[in-house]
Design a protein around this motif. Structure first.
Motif, PDB file in Angstrom:
ATOM      1  N   ALA A 190       0.825  -1.207   0.000  1.00  0.00           N
ATOM      2  CA  ALA A 190       0.000   0.000   0.000  1.00  0.00           C
ATOM      3  C   ALA A 190       0.858   1.255   0.000  1.00  0.00           C
ATOM      4  N   PHE A 191       1.851   1.308   0.882  1.00  0.00           N
ATOM      5  CA  PHE A 191       2.678   2.503   0.998  1.00  0.00           C
ATOM      6  C   PHE A 191       3.471   2.752  -0.284  1.00  0.00           C
ATOM      7  N   ASN A 192       3.865   1.694  -0.943  1.00  0.00           N
ATOM      8  CA  ASN A 192       4.603   1.807  -2.197  1.00  0.00           C
ATOM      9  C   ASN A 192       3.811   2.592  -3.242  1.00  0.00           C
ATOM     10  N   GLU A 193       2.478   2.553  -3.124  1.00  0.00           N
ATOM     11  CA  GLU A 193       1.630   3.252  -4.085  1.00  0.00           C
ATOM     12  C   GLU A 193       1.767   4.769  -4.010  1.00  0.00           C
ATOM     13  N   VAL A 194       2.150   5.299  -2.843  1.00  0.00           N
ATOM     14  CA  VAL A 194       2.269   6.756  -2.708  1.00  0.00           C
ATOM     15  C   VAL A 194       3.718   7.234  -2.761  1.00  0.00           C
ATOM     16  N   LEU A 195       4.645   6.316  -2.928  1.00  0.00           N
ATOM     17  CA  LEU A 195       6.044   6.700  -3.093  1.00  0.00           C
ATOM     18  C   LEU A 195       6.312   6.999  -4.565  1.00  0.00           C
ATOM     19  N   THR A 196       7.078   8.022  -4.833  1.00  0.00           N
ATOM     20  CA  THR A 196       7.382   8.355  -6.226  1.00  0.00           C
ATOM     21  C   THR A 196       8.162   7.208  -6.875  1.00  0.00           C
ATOM     22  N   ASP A 197       7.737   6.834  -8.063  1.00  0.00           N
ATOM     23  CA  ASP A 197       8.346   5.761  -8.862  1.00  0.00           C
ATOM     24  C   ASP A 197       8.133   4.360  -8.278  1.00  0.00           C
ATOM     25  N   LYS A 198       7.367   4.254  -7.189  1.00  0.00           N
ATOM     26  CA  LYS A 198       7.059   2.946  -6.587  1.00  0.00           C
ATOM     27  C   LYS A 198       8.316   2.055  -6.513  1.00  0.00           C
ATOM     28  N   PRO A 199       9.302   2.437  -5.725  1.00  0.00           N
ATOM     29  CA  PRO A 199      10.618   1.778  -5.740  1.00  0.00           C
ATOM     30  C   PRO A 199      10.648   0.348  -5.217  1.00  0.00           C
ATOM     31  N   TRP A 200       9.628  -0.058  -4.461  1.00  0.00           N
ATOM     32  CA  TRP A 200       9.663  -1.383  -3.835  1.00  0.00           C
ATOM     33  C   TRP A 200       8.979  -2.465  -4.663  1.00  0.00           C
ATOM     34  N   THR A 201       8.426  -2.113  -5.799  1.00  0.00           N
ATOM     35  CA  THR A 201       7.571  -3.030  -6.561  1.00  0.00           C
ATOM     36  C   THR A 201       8.231  -4.377  -6.850  1.00  0.00           C
ATOM     37  N   ALA A 202       9.413  -4.380  -7.423  1.00  0.00           N
ATOM     38  CA  ALA A 202      10.060  -5.626  -7.831  1.00  0.00           C
ATOM     39  C   ALA A 202      10.320  -6.553  -6.651  1.00  0.00           C
ATOM     40  N   GLU A 203      10.867  -6.016  -5.561  1.00  0.00           N
ATOM     41  CA  GLU A 203      11.173  -6.851  -4.394  1.00  0.00           C
ATOM     42  C   GLU A 203       9.912  -7.350  -3.718  1.00  0.00           C
ATOM     43  N   LEU A 204       8.870  -6.517  -3.666  1.00  0.00           N
ATOM     44  CA  LEU A 204       7.611  -6.956  -3.061  1.00  0.00           C
ATOM     45  C   LEU A 204       6.985  -8.085  -3.869  1.00  0.00           C
ATOM     46  N   GLU A 205       7.085  -8.012  -5.177  1.00  0.00           N
ATOM     47  CA  GLU A 205       6.559  -9.083  -6.032  1.00  0.00           C
ATOM     48  C   GLU A 205       7.359 -10.365  -5.855  1.00  0.00           C
ATOM     49  N   ALA A 206       8.672 -10.239  -5.715  1.00  0.00           N
ATOM     50  CA  ALA A 206       9.530 -11.412  -5.519  1.00  0.00           C
ATOM     51  C   ALA A 206       9.214 -12.096  -4.189  1.00  0.00           C
ATOM     52  N   ILE A 207       9.041 -11.307  -3.140  1.00  0.00           N
ATOM     53  CA  ILE A 207       8.720 -11.868  -1.823  1.00  0.00           C
ATOM     54  C   ILE A 207       7.335 -12.505  -1.839  1.00  0.00           C
ATOM     55  N   ALA A 208       6.391 -11.866  -2.509  1.00  0.00           N
ATOM     56  CA  ALA A 208       5.037 -12.421  -2.608  1.00  0.00           C
ATOM     57  C   ALA A 208       5.059 -13.787  -3.286  1.00  0.00           C
ATOM     58  N   LYS A 209       5.826 -13.912  -4.345  1.00  0.00           N
ATOM     59  CA  LYS A 209       5.925 -15.184  -5.062  1.00  0.00           C
ATOM     60  C   LYS A 209       6.557 -16.264  -4.186  1.00  0.00           C
ATOM     61  N   GLU A 210       7.570 -15.875  -3.435  1.00  0.00           N
ATOM     62  CA  GLU A 210       8.288 -16.838  -2.601  1.00  0.00           C
ATOM     63  C   GLU A 210       7.444 -17.346  -1.438  1.00  0.00           C
ATOM     64  N   TYR A 211       6.616 -16.467  -0.883  1.00  0.00           N
ATOM     65  CA  TYR A 211       5.846 -16.848   0.310  1.00  0.00           C
ATOM     66  C   TYR A 211       4.362 -17.085   0.033  1.00  0.00           C
ATOM     67  N   GLY A 212       3.955 -16.963  -1.208  1.00  0.00           N
ATOM     68  CA  GLY A 212       2.565 -17.227  -1.558  1.00  0.00           C
ATOM     69  C   GLY A 212       1.607 -16.114  -1.166  1.00  0.00           C
ATOM     70  N   PHE A 213       2.085 -14.868  -1.147  1.00  0.00           N
ATOM     71  CA  PHE A 213       1.247 -13.720  -0.812  1.00  0.00           C
ATOM     72  C   PHE A 213       0.648 -13.106  -2.072  1.00  0.00           C
ATOM     73  N   ALA A 214      -0.378 -12.297  -1.876  1.00  0.00           N
ATOM     74  CA  ALA A 214      -0.979 -11.565  -2.985  1.00  0.00           C
ATOM     75  C   ALA A 214      -0.038 -10.466  -3.462  1.00  0.00           C
ATOM     76  N   THR A 215      -0.079 -10.190  -4.742  1.00  0.00           N
ATOM     77  CA  THR A 215       0.762  -9.125  -5.300  1.00  0.00           C
ATOM     78  C   THR A 215      -0.034  -7.856  -5.548  1.00  0.00           C
ATOM     79  N   THR A 216      -1.339  -7.924  -5.311  1.00  0.00           N
ATOM     80  CA  THR A 216      -2.195  -6.745  -5.494  1.00  0.00           C
ATOM     81  C   THR A 216      -2.946  -6.464  -4.203  1.00  0.00           C
ATOM     82  N   LEU A 217      -3.374  -5.239  -4.052  1.00  0.00           N
ATOM     83  CA  LEU A 217      -4.115  -4.819  -2.868  1.00  0.00           C
ATOM     84  C   LEU A 217      -5.600  -5.123  -3.036  1.00  0.00           C
TER      85      LEU A 217
END
Length: 250
Positions: free
Chosen positions: A211-238
């Motif tokens: 959620a917080f990544n959505e209000v950061l300029t350029d959404k800098p955490w996107t790639a790592e958050l997606e990688a962690i979501a894939k590894e742990y079986g979490f959702a990649t969307t809010l």
């Protein structure tokens, strides 16, 4: 295949919070500033849960887990609601100040706390004169947000955690049990870890960062958050808003 270690995921999330993250916030964007406070409250609560977990006091962490969930859902709403959320929370502050002022009047201590009373009166007056009522004010209550986002599972968890946060038979029974042959009491919770604290912290922290990544300029955490979501079986969307309220129109 062994399950991924939650502590590794938590470390990766923490590493995303660099010293310069504040430069990615727009100080003129009220939703970004409020989101900053909401997000770092989640981070603070997650760290508290992990400290209690390490100390073997997971049962005492229910208020922290509950607070982390509340702030994460509110952060998600903040991203959707945008700048308008500032007025909504000022209206909520107005209502709280009115109730406090009434309490001071009722117990006869208004004059004793004259300065504080004047601050409350000034707040109410300023909000009344500058901020119109908003139909979305009811969303400041977490139960309405859970319903609006369709978070039935999270709402159930929240209700269960409330039983360990407030005085209930469920909570006190953590310290005794009847096995049919004897009544056993304990000075420590008989079942201490109500949930898997480390995995819960990883999940809630990941959602908050999405959620917080959505209000950061350029959404800098996107790639790592997606990688962690894939590894742990979490959702990649809010979660998406399903309520009847319009979160965009004034």
């Amino acid at each position: 295949m062994a399950e991924a270690d939650p502590s590794n995921g938590l470390m990766r999330l923490e590493n995303l919070i660099t010293d310069d993250v504040h430069t990615r916030i727009d100080p003129m964007n009220r939703a970004s500033m409020i989101g900053w406070g909401l997000f770092f409250t989640v981070a603070h609560q997650v760290r508290a849960v992990l400290v209690l977990h390490k100390a073997g006091a997971c049962g005492a962490a229910s208020p922290n887990r509950r607070s982390a969930l509340e702030h994460t859902i509110t952060l998600r709403w903040c991203v959707d609601q945008g700048d308008r959320i500032g007025d909504i929370y000022n209206r909520k502050l107005r209502n709280d100040q009115i109730q406090l002022a009434k309490a001071l009047k009722a117990d006869g201590t208004k004059d004793r706390y004259k300065d504080g009373y004047q601050v409350m009166a000034g707040t109410v007056k300023a909000v009344n004169e500058t901020i119109a009522s908003d139909p979305n004010e009811r969303l400041a209550k977490i139960e309405h947000l859970m319903q609006g986002y369709g978070l039935a599972r999270e709402r159930t968890f929240y209700q269960v955690e409330s039983r360990f946060t407030h005085p209930t038979l469920t909570g006190v029974q953590m310290f005794f049990k009847d096995d049919g042959e004897a009544f056993h009491v304990s000075q420590m919770p008989i079942q201490d870890e109500v949930v898997a604290c480390d995995l819960y912290c990883l999940w809630i922290f990941h959602v908050a960062m999405l959620a917080f990544n959505e209000v950061l300029t350029d959404k800098p955490w996107t790639a790592e958050l997606e990688a962690i979501a894939k590894e742990y079986g979490f959702a990649t969307t809010l979660p998406q808003w399903q309520g009847s309220e319009d979160l965009n129109a004034r």
